[in-house]
Design an enzyme around this catalytic site. Structure first.
Site, PDB file in Angstrom:
ATOM      1  CE1 TYR A 131      -8.026   7.826  -3.817  1.00 34.48           C
ATOM      2  CE2 TYR A 131      -6.455   7.548  -2.023  1.00 34.48           C
ATOM      3  CZ  TYR A 131      -6.817   7.353  -3.344  1.00 34.48           C
ATOM      4  OH  TYR A 131      -5.979   6.676  -4.190  1.00 34.48           O
TER       5      TYR A 131
ATOM      6  CE1 TYR B 275       2.018   4.661  -3.568  1.00 34.82           C
ATOM      7  CE2 TYR B 275      -0.228   5.398  -3.175  1.00 34.82           C
ATOM      8  CZ  TYR B 275       1.007   5.560  -3.788  1.00 34.82           C
ATOM      9  OH  TYR B 275       1.188   6.641  -4.610  1.00 34.82           O
TER      10      TYR B 275
ATOM     11  NE  ARG C 131      -9.670   2.665  -7.030  1.00 32.16           N
ATOM     12  CZ  ARG C 131      -8.808   3.669  -7.230  1.00 32.16           C
ATOM     13  NH1 ARG C 131      -8.849   4.355  -8.383  1.00 32.16           N
ATOM     14  NH2 ARG C 131      -7.939   4.011  -6.318  1.00 32.16           N
TER      15      ARG C 131
ATOM     16  CD  GLU D  75      -3.503  13.553  -8.784  1.00 35.16           C
ATOM     17  OE1 GLU D  75      -3.485  13.390  -7.545  1.00 35.16           O
ATOM     18  OE2 GLU D  75      -4.277  12.962  -9.546  1.00 35.16           O
TER      19      GLU D  75
ATOM     20  NE  ARG E  30       2.781   5.400  -9.166  1.00 32.65           N
ATOM     21  CZ  ARG E  30       2.228   6.024  -8.138  1.00 32.65           C
ATOM     22  NH1 ARG E  30       1.385   7.022  -8.338  1.00 32.65           N
ATOM     23  NH2 ARG E  30       2.499   5.650  -6.911  1.00 32.65           N
TER      24      ARG E  30
HETATM   25  C1  3EB Z   1      -0.764   8.910  -5.881  1.00 30.79           C
HETATM   26  O1  3EB Z   1       0.187   8.813  -6.644  1.00 30.79           O
HETATM   27  C2  3EB Z   1      -1.567  10.173  -5.987  1.00 30.79           C
HETATM   28  O2  3EB Z   1      -6.670   6.397  -6.586  1.00 30.79           O
HETATM   29  O3  3EB Z   1      -7.027   6.312  -8.729  1.00 30.79           O
HETATM   30  C3  3EB Z   1      -3.214   9.505  -8.426  1.00 30.79           C
HETATM   31  C4  3EB Z   1      -3.855   8.875  -9.492  1.00 30.79           C
HETATM   32  C5  3EB Z   1      -3.631   9.242  -7.134  1.00 30.79           C
HETATM   33  C6  3EB Z   1      -4.906   7.988  -9.262  1.00 30.79           C
HETATM   34  C7  3EB Z   1      -6.415   6.746  -7.744  1.00 30.79           C
HETATM   35  C8  3EB Z   1      -4.682   8.342  -6.917  1.00 30.79           C
HETATM   36  C9  3EB Z   1      -5.313   7.717  -7.973  1.00 30.79           C
HETATM   37  O4  3EB Z   1      -1.039   8.030  -5.042  1.00 30.79           O
HETATM   38  C10 3EB Z   1      -3.006   9.938  -5.981  1.00 30.79           C
END
Ligand code: 3EB
Length: 313
Positions: free
Chosen positions: A130, A189, A137, A302, A202
């Site tokens: 990932y 992050y 990406r 999720e 989000r």
């Molecule tokens: C998170 O909130 C959970 O890498 O495109 C959720 C939605 C998550 C999209 C992405 C990752 C992605 O970090 C993981």
């Protein structure tokens, strides 16, 4: 759009379908664009259908398959990782193609993206697949301003396909990206979650008011919560979804809304518990359940959501 059952002969696909996204195995779709998720469905409707307003064009441009009406484009790339030299360079190649296509196709605004790959948690630390996907990406996409990041989902397949599958919805007109007051933006992050922070917002409010909510999990701030406790993770995830919906930019007028839910679970045995809980919080929602791995190995589930104004499609 809607989630619906297409495997039964009872229901035929409407003539104005733009794109069918299915996990039914044997969906016989006559839609201009059909996308097979290649993941095991554990419950709920077999298909997600996006509808067109007016004439549709469909075709292929290099590795991109697409269909669009006057306002909306759905497009997909499916690449074999083995021909790209691994997940990182495959993601870079795919996202560079996304970027190039988006610059030229006339639908410049990315609203929503889905990313599915094999064995998402394989590899330790920064070599985890990932995290390597996130690196590729970001390299391929270049550096768009955070405001323009689409909502997204990234999930691991439990059966190998060797394929990175990326599909997306783009529009002529821009939407509004929103963030969650309970969560650190993914693009902020800290380093501990990987060398490159994930490129997504989000949720995206589409031009017609539909809210396209990213995959949402049991994360508060930037920290995973309730390791090993699926019920508590579900409750935390639902609090995150509720917080997002209380964002000031989400219309809460007198129009009626419907929430379409898609639930990814690491373990099929979790489905009855989650279904029972969602029947309480989202009565009549008929969620789609898919077997899939969340990109953090400690997270068991999720949920993604489409918050639909019923007056619109
Ligand atoms: C998170 O909130 C959970 O890498 O495109 C959720 C939605 C998550 C999209 C992405 C990752 C992605 O970090 C993981």
């Amino acid at each position: 759009m809607e989630y619906c059952e297409l495997t039964s002969s009872k229901k035929a696909l409407r003539g104005d379908a733009l794109c069918v996204i299915h996990s039914g195995g044997r969906v016989d779709s006559a839609a201009p664009l059909t996308i097979d998720l290649q993941m095991q469905r554990l419950g709920g409707p077999s298909a997600e259908v996006w509808y067109a307003n007016g004439p549709v064009r469909a075709g292929r441009d290099g590795i991109v398959r697409y269909a669009h009406d006057d306002q909306l484009m759905v497009a997909v790339i499916e690449e074999d990782e083995r021909a790209c030299g691994g997940i990182r360079s495959c993601a870079e190649i795919v996202y560079a193609a996304v970027r190039k296509f988006q610059e030229e196709c006339g639908f410049p605004h990315l609203l929503r993206m889905w990313n599915y790959l094999d064995a998402i948690n394989e590899g330790a630390g920064d070599t985890e697949r990932y995290r390597q996907f996130c690196v590729g990406r970001a390299l391929g996409l270049g550096k768009p301003s955070h405001k323009q990041l689409p909502a997204a989902t990234a999930i691991g397949r439990q059966q190998p396909t060797h394929q990175l599958q990326v599909f997306w919805v783009a529009a002529r007109n821009g939407g509004t990206a929103i963030e969650n007051s309970r969560q650190v933006s993914a693009y902020h992050y800290p380093r501990e979650h990987g060398p490159v922070s994930p490129s997504f917002s989000r949720a995206m409010i589409a031009p017609d008011g539909t809210v396209l909510v990213s995959g949402t999990a049991s994360i508060v701030g930037h920290v995973s919560q309730h390791e090993g406790n699926a019920q508590a993770q579900l409750a935390e995830t639902l609090r995150n979804l509720a917080a997002l919906m209380s964002h000031g930019s989400v219309r809460s007028d007198t129009a009626r809304y419907q929430d379409l839910l898609k639930v990814y679970v690491r373990d099929p045995q979790l489905v009855p518990m989650i279904a029972a809980q969602l029947a309480q919080t989202h009565p009549g929602a008929a969620p789609i359940f898919l077997a899939g791995d969340v990109c953090r190995r400690e997270l068991l589930l999720e949920i993604e959501c489409v918050h639909l104004r019923l007056e619109h499609r």
